[in-house]
Each structure stands twice: as C-alpha cells, then as structure tokens.
Design a protein around this motif. Structure first.
Motif, mmCIF file in Angstrom:
data_model
loop_
_atom_site.group_PDB
_atom_site.id
_atom_site.type_symbol
_atom_site.label_atom_id
_atom_site.label_comp_id
_atom_site.label_asym_id
_atom_site.label_seq_id
_atom_site.Cartn_x
_atom_site.Cartn_y
_atom_site.Cartn_z
ATOM 1 N N ASP A 1 -6.104 -0.483 -4.852
ATOM 2 C CA ASP A 1 -5.135 -1.256 -3.867
ATOM 3 C C ASP A 1 -6.089 -2.003 -2.904
ATOM 4 O O ASP A 1 -7.057 -1.648 -2.181
ATOM 5 C CB ASP A 1 -4.747 0.243 -2.274
ATOM 6 C CG ASP A 1 -3.873 -0.277 -1.367
ATOM 7 O OD1 ASP A 1 -3.696 -2.183 -1.663
ATOM 8 O OD2 ASP A 1 -3.684 0.497 -0.545
ATOM 9 N N GLU A 2 -5.676 -3.510 -3.262
ATOM 10 C CA GLU A 2 -6.560 -4.532 -2.495
ATOM 11 C C GLU A 2 -8.283 -4.084 -2.551
ATOM 12 O O GLU A 2 -9.284 -4.895 -1.649
ATOM 13 C CB GLU A 2 -6.117 -4.656 -1.043
ATOM 14 C CG GLU A 2 -4.737 -5.205 -1.036
ATOM 15 C CD GLU A 2 -4.668 -6.001 0.035
ATOM 16 O OE1 GLU A 2 -5.030 -6.915 0.226
ATOM 17 O OE2 GLU A 2 -3.470 -5.859 0.972
ATOM 18 N N SER B 1 0.929 -1.371 -0.157
ATOM 19 C CA SER B 1 0.103 -0.269 0.375
ATOM 20 C C SER B 1 0.706 1.729 -0.384
ATOM 21 O O SER B 1 0.771 1.870 -0.468
ATOM 22 C CB SER B 1 -0.807 -0.501 1.722
ATOM 23 O OG SER B 1 -1.633 -1.310 1.308
HETATM 24 MG MG LIG Z 1 -2.356 -3.206 2.230
#
Ligand SMILES: [Mg+2]
Ligand SMILES: Nc1ncnc2c1ncn2[C@@H]1O[C@H](COP(=O)(O)OP(=O)(O)O)[C@@H](O)[C@H]1O
Lengths: 223, 240
Positions: free
Chosen positions: B161-162, B41
């Motif tokens: 991000d995910e 991240s």
């Molecule tokens: Mg992360």
C-alpha cells in the motif's frame, strides 16, 4: 505542662512500648497494598484493553466501570462492600475487603492509564501484527503493550503511590492497618502526636521508596 | 488467487467501495492507481480483511473469507502486507521484526526463522543491520526491512500500500529495486503505487480507481500511453 505537649517524651516512650501494635498495623497495610496493587493492575489491563476493544459493548463496560469507581468516594465504596457483602452471605476477612475495595477503586485509574498507553501506540502497529496472522490478544501482548509500557509506567507509579496512601481507608472499617492502629491506640490514651507522626513517616517511607524504585524502572525502560 | 466480487464498503454514510470486482491470477502483478481518497487502501485491505466489506465476497487462494473466518489467520500468513508507514515493531531489533511472527504464528523454531530471516535481509541488502533497531535506520532501509519481514512469512501474495509514498525521493529507488527483484520471483503482487516506471516494468495490469470504483483495467502501456477513461486521462495529466 508536659501533659499539654503533644510530643512529650513519655508519650514517645508509650509508643515505643506499644510498637508491636504499630508493626502489626504496618504489616497489614503492606499486605493490603500488595494485594490491591496486584488486583488493580490486573483489572487495569483487562478494563484498559476493554476500553480500546473493537466491540462497542465491551467498550461501554469499560466506561461504566471506570466512571463508577472514579466518581464515587473510596470511603463509601469500602464501607458499602463491608456492609453489603454479609447481606449476600459472603463473609470475607476485613483484609480481603480492603484489598477488594482499594483494588477495585485503583483498578479504574489503572484502566485509564492502560487505555491511554495503548492509544499512544500508533494504530499501524496492531494492524501490522494482525496482518501477519497474530490474534488480537497476541498482538496486544507482544506488540502493543510493550510499547504502551513506556507511557504507562510513570502514570502507574503515581497510582501506586496513591494506592498506598488510600489503604488508610481501612481505618474506617476496623481494618487493623497502620492508620487504624494509630487511631485506636491514640484514641484510648490521647497520645496523638507520636502516633500520627510515626504513622505518617511510615507512609512517607513506603511511598518514597516506591517512587525511587519506579524511577529506576523508568530509566531501564528508557522513558 | 485473489477474487473480489461485488464488494461494497461504507464508513458511516461514506460509500467508499462501490461494487468492486477484481480478479488476480496466481503470479500476476497488479498495480492500483488513482487519486487520494478513491478507496485504494480500503480495497487492498479488504484482501487480508484489515477492513471487512459490508457486502460481496473476498476469495483468496480458494477460501471465501466472508464465509469462513476460521481460515483468516492462514490467509493472512499467505498474503503479507507492506504499509506506507512501514509499521516495523520499534521495540524489536531488525532480525526480531522478521522472526517474531514466524515463531509465534507459524510455530517455526527460532533457528529456522533467524536463518531464513538473515537470508531475506541479505536479499534486501541489510544483513549488517540485523541487530539494529528500526529507529536507527533510514526510511528506505526501514521499508526494505518491512519487505523482508513480509517475505519471512513465505507468503504466496504480497500486498503493497503505497510503499514509497512516505520516503524521501533519494530513497525510493532502493525500495523499488527490491520490489522489482521480488516481482521477477513469480510471486503474486497487488501494489498501490504511483510509480509509473515500476508499473511499466512489472505490472500485468494497471487498475485505475476513482470514487470507490474501478474505472479502467489495462496493460501498463495501454493505460499510460492511451487511457480510455476520462477521469484517468485527467489524473495522468496531473501526475505526469
Ligand atoms: Mg491510501
Ligand atoms: N477508518 C476509516 N474511517 C472512516 N473513513 C475512512 C477510513 N479509512 C478510509 N476512510 C475514507 O474512505 C475513503 C477512501 O479512503 P482510502 O481507501 O484510504 O483511499 P486511498 O487509499 O485511495 O487514498 C476516504 O474518503 C477516507 O476518508
């Protein structure tokens, strides 16, 4: 016998005859309330945002302001301003001194309300907005503060009601407000009963009306 | 299109990114994979400067963001981000979520922003939800709205991000379908995800991170079928 009764009828009669003094005091109280409320909300927003600002120095300024004004008595602050300003060759009407004193004091509480409201908004909101190209201030104004409002409104309402009552500090500096008029009028004729009863009722009516109005606002905001 | 050069980032004493070098060409799709806490991240957030590296260069679309802060706003419009937690604006309707930044940041007219916004909502299959509020939508729908919101900025780069990690399993596919569709449109993509099917289908490179370092860069086939790095082997044996 009648003389010893604090609520003797003739004392009410005297109060009624002097109603213009009290109405004048009430108007002054309302003026100080409105002025101080506007000032305190402005200060609250500015210092509240300062309290969550990325820059540490600005956060420290928030702490100094809040801790100073929250932790000293309002009476001392107002008397201090009243006595200190002339030394700086600043001559302000007593009404403005009242607005300044009560506004600065309440502003510290408002700042904590705003800070708490902002912190209740998930950090991802500011990040999402900033990642879209919003400036920090745009993100605050359009994205964070509208969400913080829900948390802030009830607490701001409480502060507003305290502010109304706190304007009575003006009596200490001959501010011409309701409390002062009640003090000085009854001090000269000893008719304390009706004077303080009626003044108290006036404060109660203002505060009660305010809290009802704010309840309505809260419902609208979906709190 | 994106160049990270010698990026280091500390959180206090925690050395989170260690000399990261990453190069993503225009139109490339890169999938970033690695254990939790490895800095994925933080790295992707360096690209649009949600995190500012302590050293190194971040060059996006030819602009060195470590040197010219003035153009950051422009780069953030070009590189749109989709978050794990969606981060839709809850006080705005779905359509307003899509239009607020184009109107306020890019100066588009309301009509134009709404028109393209509705087109993107249609593309993610949620045109009928335009007037709903985010809280009225399922997680999968919210994430699709978030993707549409990003697209309505007309970005050159999409950062994910995910995006499916916070979703119930039955909603993952609807989001991945949108992302695959997007990948085929030729946009540049950097995507932190553990969805191997997605990586195999669209990724040009898979990047494996651990302990703040990039330990392996490979094609998806090479990475998933025959990882070279020992940490990558361990990691894959756990998630497979
Ligand atoms: Mg992360
Ligand atoms: N804002 C922050 N403050 C302090 N530490 C952080 C912050 N964000 C991330 N970290 C730390 O940095 C490391 C990498 O985090 P992250 O980039 O979120 O990893 P990943 O996305 O791969 O799970 C972790 O050790 C995490 O605890």
């Amino acid at each position: 016998m009648d003389v010893n009764n604090p609520f003797a009828l003739y004392k009410w009669q005297a109060l009624f005859d002097a109603r213009d003094i009290f109405i004048g005091g009430l108007i002054t109280t309302l003026e100080v309330t409105i002025g101080a409320l506007v000032l305190s909300i402005l200060l609250g927003i500015i210092f509240g945002i300062a309290g969550v600002f990325p820059n540490k120095i600005i956060r420290v300024i928030n702490r100094i302001y809040v801790e100073f004004f929250q932790n000293t008595p309002l009476v001392i602050q107002v008397i201090f301003i009243y006595n200190a300003l002339p030394h700086l060759h600043i001559m302000l009407p007593v009404l403005l001194i009242g607005i300044l004193g009560v506004g600065l004091y309440t502003g510290a509480y408002m700042a904590e309300v705003v800070r708490g409201g902002i912190m209740a908004v998930p950090k991802g909101q500011l990040e999402a907005a900033v990642s879209q190209g919003f400036s920090y201030w745009q993100a605050m104004w359009y994205i964070v503060l509208p969400q913080a409002k829900k948390v802030m409104l009830p607490a701001m309402a409480n502060q507003t009601i305290n502010l109304v009552k706190n304007t009575s500090v003006l009596a200490m500096i001959a501010g011409g407000d309701l409390m002062y008029q009640a003090d000085s009028w009854s001090g000269s004729n000893m008719y304390y009963g009706p004077a303080y009863f009626v003044s108290g009722c006036c404060y109660w009516i203002i505060c009660f009306a305010l809290s009802k109005y704010i309840n309505k606002l809260e419902k609208k905001a979906g709190v | 299109m994106i160049k990270l050069q010698g990026i280091n980032k500390y959180f206090g004493d925690n050395h989170v990114l260690k000399d990261i070098n990453l190069h993503v060409k225009q139109g490339e799709k890169v999938v970033v994979i690695g254990p939790s806490g490895s800095g994925k991240s933080t790295m992707i957030r360096c690209i649009n400067q949600l995190e500012r590296p302590d050293s190194g260069d971040v060059i996006v679309d030819g602009i060195n963001l470590m040197k010219s802060k003035a153009q950051l706003k422009q780069i953030r419009q070009e590189a749109a981000m989709v978050f794990q937690q969606f981060n839709l604006y809850p006080h705005k309707t779905v359509l307003e979520n899509l239009t607020i930044a184009p109107i306020l940041v890019q100066g588009k007219s309301k009509e134009e922003a709404c028109q393209t916004g509705l087109e993107f909502l249609e593309r993610v299959g949620l045109k009928d939800k335009a007037d709903a509020y985010p809280a009225q939508l399922s997680g999968g729908q919210q994430q699709r709205v978030a993707i549409a919101r990003a697209l309505n900025m007309h970005p050159k780069i999409m950062l994910f991000d995910e995006p499916t990690s916070a979703l119930d399993p039955e909603m993952i596919k609807e989001v991945l379908d949108v992302m695959v569709d997007l990948a085929h449109s030729g946009i540049t993509m950097v995507c932190v995800t553990h969805e191997m099917g997605f990586a195999r289908e669209v990724a040009d490179h898979v990047i494996f991170m651990a302990d703040g370092q990039i330990l392996e860069t490979a094609t998806p086939e090479a990475f998933f079928d025959n990882p070279q790095n020992e940490r990558a082997q361990q990691f894959l044996s756990k998630i497979l």
